[in-house]
Enzyme design. Structure first.
Site, PDB file in Angstrom:
ATOM      1  N   CYS A  45     -10.091  -5.129   0.262  1.00  0.00           N
ATOM      2  CA  CYS A  45     -11.227  -4.193   0.331  1.00  0.00           C
ATOM      3  C   CYS A  45     -12.155  -4.418  -0.865  1.00  0.00           C
ATOM      4  O   CYS A  45     -11.822  -5.149  -1.807  1.00  0.00           O
ATOM      5  CB  CYS A  45     -10.723  -2.753   0.367  1.00  0.00           C
ATOM      6  SG  CYS A  45     -10.195  -2.116  -1.249  1.00  0.00           S
ATOM      7  N   CYS A  87     -10.686  -3.614  -4.301  1.00  0.00           N
ATOM      8  CA  CYS A  87      -9.659  -4.581  -4.728  1.00  0.00           C
ATOM      9  C   CYS A  87     -10.290  -5.912  -5.128  1.00  0.00           C
ATOM     10  O   CYS A  87      -9.759  -6.619  -5.979  1.00  0.00           O
ATOM     11  CB  CYS A  87      -8.613  -4.774  -3.646  1.00  0.00           C
ATOM     12  SG  CYS A  87      -7.487  -3.359  -3.550  1.00  0.00           S
ATOM     13  N   CYS A 119      -3.996   0.567  -2.585  1.00  0.00           N
ATOM     14  CA  CYS A 119      -3.875  -0.687  -1.838  1.00  0.00           C
ATOM     15  C   CYS A 119      -2.756  -1.556  -2.393  1.00  0.00           C
ATOM     16  O   CYS A 119      -2.360  -1.432  -3.564  1.00  0.00           O
ATOM     17  CB  CYS A 119      -5.177  -1.473  -1.918  1.00  0.00           C
ATOM     18  SG  CYS A 119      -6.507  -0.823  -0.898  1.00  0.00           S
ATOM     19  N   GLU A 158       0.254   5.116   0.722  1.00  0.00           N
ATOM     20  CA  GLU A 158      -0.687   6.151   1.170  1.00  0.00           C
ATOM     21  C   GLU A 158      -0.211   7.534   0.746  1.00  0.00           C
ATOM     22  O   GLU A 158       0.937   7.718   0.295  1.00  0.00           O
ATOM     23  CB  GLU A 158      -0.857   6.051   2.691  1.00  0.00           C
ATOM     24  CG  GLU A 158      -1.457   4.706   3.081  1.00  0.00           C
ATOM     25  CD  GLU A 158      -1.724   4.556   4.568  1.00  0.00           C
ATOM     26  OE1 GLU A 158      -1.245   5.392   5.365  1.00  0.00           O
ATOM     27  OE2 GLU A 158      -2.410   3.585   4.926  1.00  0.00           O
ATOM     28  N   ASN A 164       0.836  -1.200   0.000  1.00  0.00           N
ATOM     29  CA  ASN A 164       0.000   0.000   0.000  1.00  0.00           C
ATOM     30  C   ASN A 164       0.876   1.258   0.000  1.00  0.00           C
ATOM     31  O   ASN A 164       1.947   1.285   0.606  1.00  0.00           O
ATOM     32  CB  ASN A 164      -1.027   0.001   1.133  1.00  0.00           C
ATOM     33  CG  ASN A 164      -0.445  -0.272   2.505  1.00  0.00           C
ATOM     34  OD1 ASN A 164       0.568  -0.926   2.658  1.00  0.00           O
ATOM     35  ND2 ASN A 164      -1.110   0.234   3.523  1.00  0.00           N
ATOM     36  N   GLU A 179      -2.911  -4.704  -3.185  1.00  0.00           N
ATOM     37  CA  GLU A 179      -3.382  -5.537  -4.294  1.00  0.00           C
ATOM     38  C   GLU A 179      -3.351  -4.752  -5.601  1.00  0.00           C
ATOM     39  O   GLU A 179      -2.990  -5.288  -6.658  1.00  0.00           O
ATOM     40  CB  GLU A 179      -4.819  -6.016  -4.035  1.00  0.00           C
ATOM     41  CG  GLU A 179      -4.964  -6.914  -2.813  1.00  0.00           C
ATOM     42  CD  GLU A 179      -5.234  -6.135  -1.525  1.00  0.00           C
ATOM     43  OE1 GLU A 179      -4.758  -4.997  -1.389  1.00  0.00           O
ATOM     44  OE2 GLU A 179      -5.906  -6.703  -0.648  1.00  0.00           O
TER      45      GLU A 179
HETATM   46  N1  THU Z   1      -5.193  -1.863   2.517  1.00  0.00           N
HETATM   47  C1  THU Z   1      -4.588  -2.599   1.542  1.00  0.00           C
HETATM   48  O1  THU Z   1      -3.555  -2.207   0.992  1.00  0.00           O
HETATM   49  N2  THU Z   1      -5.165  -3.779   1.185  1.00  0.00           N
HETATM   50  C2  THU Z   1      -6.224  -4.342   1.818  1.00  0.00           C
HETATM   51  O2  THU Z   1      -6.609  -5.451   1.454  1.00  0.00           O
HETATM   52  C3  THU Z   1      -6.888  -3.636   2.919  1.00  0.00           C
HETATM   53  C4  THU Z   1      -6.433  -2.241   3.153  1.00  0.00           C
HETATM   54  C5  THU Z   1      -4.540  -0.625   2.940  1.00  0.00           C
HETATM   55  C6  THU Z   1      -5.175   0.652   2.479  1.00  0.00           C
HETATM   56  C7  THU Z   1      -4.651   1.641   3.518  1.00  0.00           C
HETATM   57  O3  THU Z   1      -3.371   2.096   3.112  1.00  0.00           O
HETATM   58  C8  THU Z   1      -4.500   0.789   4.771  1.00  0.00           C
HETATM   59  O4  THU Z   1      -4.513  -0.554   4.349  1.00  0.00           O
HETATM   60  C9  THU Z   1      -5.590   1.029   5.805  1.00  0.00           C
HETATM   61  O5  THU Z   1      -6.839   0.896   5.224  1.00  0.00           O
END
Ligand code: THU
Length: 130
Positions: free
Chosen positions: A83, A86, A50, A41, A39, A52
């Site tokens: 999520c 994804c 994310c 941010e 991920n 994925e």
């Molecule tokens: N996140 C992912 O990268 N993948 C997931 O399957 C769930 C959530 C990340 C997004 C964000 O940067 C952090 O987790 C908190 O939501």
């Protein structure tokens, strides 16, 4: 190295200063190649991406389009599920029977399929009138 190990390794590179929740994803394609993502941010929160999505982007950039297996890992109490967005992104490149292994850093794993994650998925067929 297992796909979970690949996901665990790339998770270290996640840029997650806002949620402090690092996620790693790895996917194997039909050719046997492995692509990873973490991920990333952003201070403008909705611009974050994310793990994925990163792995999928790397796969497509390399000219591949067929996901055979997926692994996702985070330091969560229970295996972390992709999520909603994804799930749709995975379904674009993976059949419903493709296995998604969700894992925690301390070794819990839960295996589901893409179809389990996205029942009633929107697909190209829904845009056909006849
Ligand atoms: N996140 C992912 O990268 N993948 C997931 O399957 C769930 C959530 C990340 C997004 C964000 O940067 C952090 O987790 C908190 O939501």
């Amino acid at each position: 190295m297992s796909l979970i190990d690949d996901a665990r390794a790339v998770r270290e590179n996640a840029h997650a200063p806002y949620s402090r929740f690092k996620v790693g994803a790895a996917l194997r394609t039909a050719s046997g190649a492995v692509f990873v993502g973490c991920n990333v941010e952003n201070v403008a929160y909705p611009e974050g991406t994310c793990a994925e999505a990163g792995a999928i982007a790397a796969m497509v950039a390399a000219g591949e389009h067929e996901i055979a297996e997926v692994a996702v890992i985070a330091d969560s109490p229970d295996p972390v599920p992709p999520c909603g967005g994804c799930r749709q992104k995975l379904a674009e490149f993976a059949g419903g029977d493709v296995q998604v292994t969700m894992a925690t850093l301390d070794g819990s794993e839960h295996v589901v399929t893409v179809a389990d994650l996205l029942p009633g998925a929107f697909g190209a067929g829904h845009m056909e009138r006849t």
